[in-house]
Design a protein around this motif. Structure first.
Motif, short mmCIF file in Angstrom:
data_model
loop_
_atom_site.label_atom_id
_atom_site.label_comp_id
_atom_site.label_asym_id
_atom_site.label_seq_id
_atom_site.Cartn_x
_atom_site.Cartn_y
_atom_site.Cartn_z
N UNK A 79 5.13 8.16 -0.70
CA UNK A 79 4.22 7.19 -0.09
C UNK A 79 3.88 6.14 -1.11
N UNK A 80 4.12 4.89 -0.77
CA UNK A 80 3.91 3.82 -1.75
C UNK A 80 2.88 2.85 -1.20
N UNK A 81 1.81 2.72 -1.93
CA UNK A 81 0.78 1.76 -1.52
C UNK A 81 0.94 0.51 -2.39
N UNK A 82 1.29 -0.59 -1.73
CA UNK A 82 1.54 -1.82 -2.48
C UNK A 82 0.23 -2.53 -2.77
N UNK A 83 0.30 -3.36 -3.81
CA UNK A 83 -0.87 -4.11 -4.25
C UNK A 83 -1.47 -4.92 -3.10
N UNK A 84 -0.59 -5.54 -2.31
CA UNK A 84 -1.09 -6.34 -1.17
C UNK A 84 -0.95 -5.56 0.14
N UNK A 85 -0.74 -4.26 0.04
CA UNK A 85 -0.62 -3.31 1.17
C UNK A 85 0.67 -3.40 1.97
N UNK A 86 1.35 -4.56 1.92
CA UNK A 86 2.64 -4.71 2.63
C UNK A 86 2.58 -4.19 4.06
N UNK A 87 1.52 -4.53 4.76
CA UNK A 87 1.48 -4.19 6.20
C UNK A 87 2.42 -5.15 6.92
#
Lengths: 239, 234
Positions: A79-87
């Protein structure tokens, strides 16, 4: 579950050499910008590939340069949570949460995660209609729904104002402690790392240091013995 | 008034349909080829990219007659490929509607390709990474993430491609000629009737083109305006 990361990677002038072993719980990877923290996460997730070494998660080998094993990101269960969330900007909150649940998930299967992260009433909104904190909850819900074996977080609070940050940190800590998974948290912010607790691994010029407990790290820092920040002191409280 | 009715009832409407048919077919071909080429070029190494991009964009920069010259070199029945196509498959390109399509496609393709490429390049790469870690297959990522994010650019590229294909003149005149009812497009019709001093017929077709062009620009603005509604700009 145990995560072993022993990798090397050269990117023009910069060389990355990571040695990490961790179990369930939080480990903060702390270091200045450009020290290779994000690259480390990307290598674990399979977005980038190291030149040599191996990455093992539980008893699954994600990467091994000698045995020529390199699982694609899709198979790593990371699970990767990106800095800008990449929703996904064109998908609703519900569709975002469903994105990691396989080919044709039942739309209702997102409900428990929408409830848990208190975004059920936002389920048909688009990401652009959400506040920063709501976006972060959606990103967390998406990762929870994906049910990964390890969670990687790339400076998830960097874009937030102090008030919101504090609240979200507390919220995230609760979620993460329930997760019972290794959580690798990347940050360049001492305060943040202090509040998050958990073990700390310092990173400098692409090299990881020893993993030490939070207390030990801040004790060292107070006494000016930090490996990461030689001569750097936390201001004494009486000021 | 009576004059006008007479004019309209005596009018040969075939240029409108030939132009529209050519425009639609050329746009459909360019759409798929352009997206395919854009994907390949975006993924290619910088050296290959520079050369491939140059070749693919060339028809847009060249005078259409130069493109027409090369197309004739390739497809003329007196040339190897052209004669091979005719003898083995019975396919004739020169002076046929197929020639119209090929000429319009070659000229309009770069617009599709460049717009698709720009649209792909502005898709946030983290979205693709996120989709991968979430377990989505590469095909699924293309259709469910990349295409929707690139949609505004691709739509405006398609509209521009159609506009360009619809009005193609130079290469079409050389490759397909101007056979009334077969390859006679609106732009060729205008050029032809002007030579005979028939300003009324020319003016009518000019008006048709103006209306279509205006509708196309209007459509473009509607599409981009919808995309821009949440972006505040100077």
């Amino acid at each position: 579950m145990k995560l072993h990361v022993h990798i090397k990677k050269k990117i023009s002038e910069f060389s990355l050499a990571v040695d990490l072993e961790m179990t369930d719980g939080l480990l903060s990877l702390l270091g200045p910008s450009g020290c290779g923290k994000t690259m480390t996460l990307k290598c674990i997730a399979g977005i980038e590939n190291p030149d040599e070494g191996f990455i093992k998660l539980g008893d699954r080998v994600l990467f091994d340069s000698r045995k020529k094993i390199c699982l694609p990101p899709q198979k790593r269960r990371v699970g990767y949570m990106f800095q800008d969330y990449a929703l996904f900007p064109h998908m609703t909150v519900r569709q975002n949460v469903l994105a990691g649940m396989g080919r044709r998930p039942d739309p209702a299967s997102a409900d428990p995660f929408l409830e848990r992260f208190r975004i059920a009433d936002l389920h048909d909104r688009l990401p652009e209609e959400l506040s920063g904190g709501q976006k972060q909850r959606v990103a967390m819900a998406r990762i929870a729904a994906q049910d990964p074996d390890v969670i990687l977080m790339d400076e998830p609070f960097s874009a937030m104002d102090t008030m919101l940050k504090w609240e979200l940190e507390q919220e995230m800590l609760e979620t993460l402690s329930e997760a019972e998974k290794p959580v690798l948290f990347v940050s360049h912010d001492l305060d943040e790392v202090y509040r998050m607790g958990g073990n700390i691994c310092c990173m400098k010029d692409g090299k990881t240091g020893n993993i030490i407990s939070n207390e030990e790290f801040f004790e060292d820092l107070k006494n000016g013995n930090s490996e990461l920040l030689p001569g750097w002191r936390i201001l004494p409280p009486e000021r | 008034m009576n004059d006008m009715v007479n004019f309209l009832s005596g009018l040969d409407w075939s240029p409108l349909f030939i132009s529209l048919k050519t425009g639609v077919v050329a746009t459909v071909i360019s759409f798929f080829l352009g997206i395919f080429a854009a994907r390949k070029v975006v993924k290619a190494s910088p050296g290959v990219r520079a050369v491939a991009d140059g070749i693919l964009t060339l028809p847009m920069v060249l005078p259409p007659t130069v493109a027409g010259f090369f197309l004739l070199l390739i497809f003329s029945a007196r040339r190897p490929l052209g004669s091979a196509l005719y003898t083995s498959f019975g396919i004739k390109v020169v002076q046929t509607w197929l020639g119209c399509i090929i000429a319009a496609t070659v000229i309009a393709f770069p617009l599709m390709y460049r717009n698709a490429r720009a649209a792909f390049e502005q898709v946030d790469v983290n979205l693709v990474y996120a989709a991968r870690t979430l377990g989505m297959s590469e095909t699924r990522i293309f259709w469910r993430v990349i295409m929707p994010c690139a949609a505004p650019g691709i739509v405006s590229g398609t509209i521009l491609t159609f506009a360009r294909a619809l009005g193609e003149y130079g290469a079409t005149a050389m490759l397909a000629g101007n056979i009334p009812g077969k390859t006679g497009t609106i732009s060729q019709k205008i050029a032809m009737v002007i030579q005979n001093g028939d300003y009324r017929t020319a003016g009518f077709w000019v008006a048709v083109i103006l209306i279509i062009a205006f509708l196309i620009i209007l459509l473009m603005n509607v599409v981009t305006a919808r995309h821009m509604k949440n972006i505040h700009r100077y």
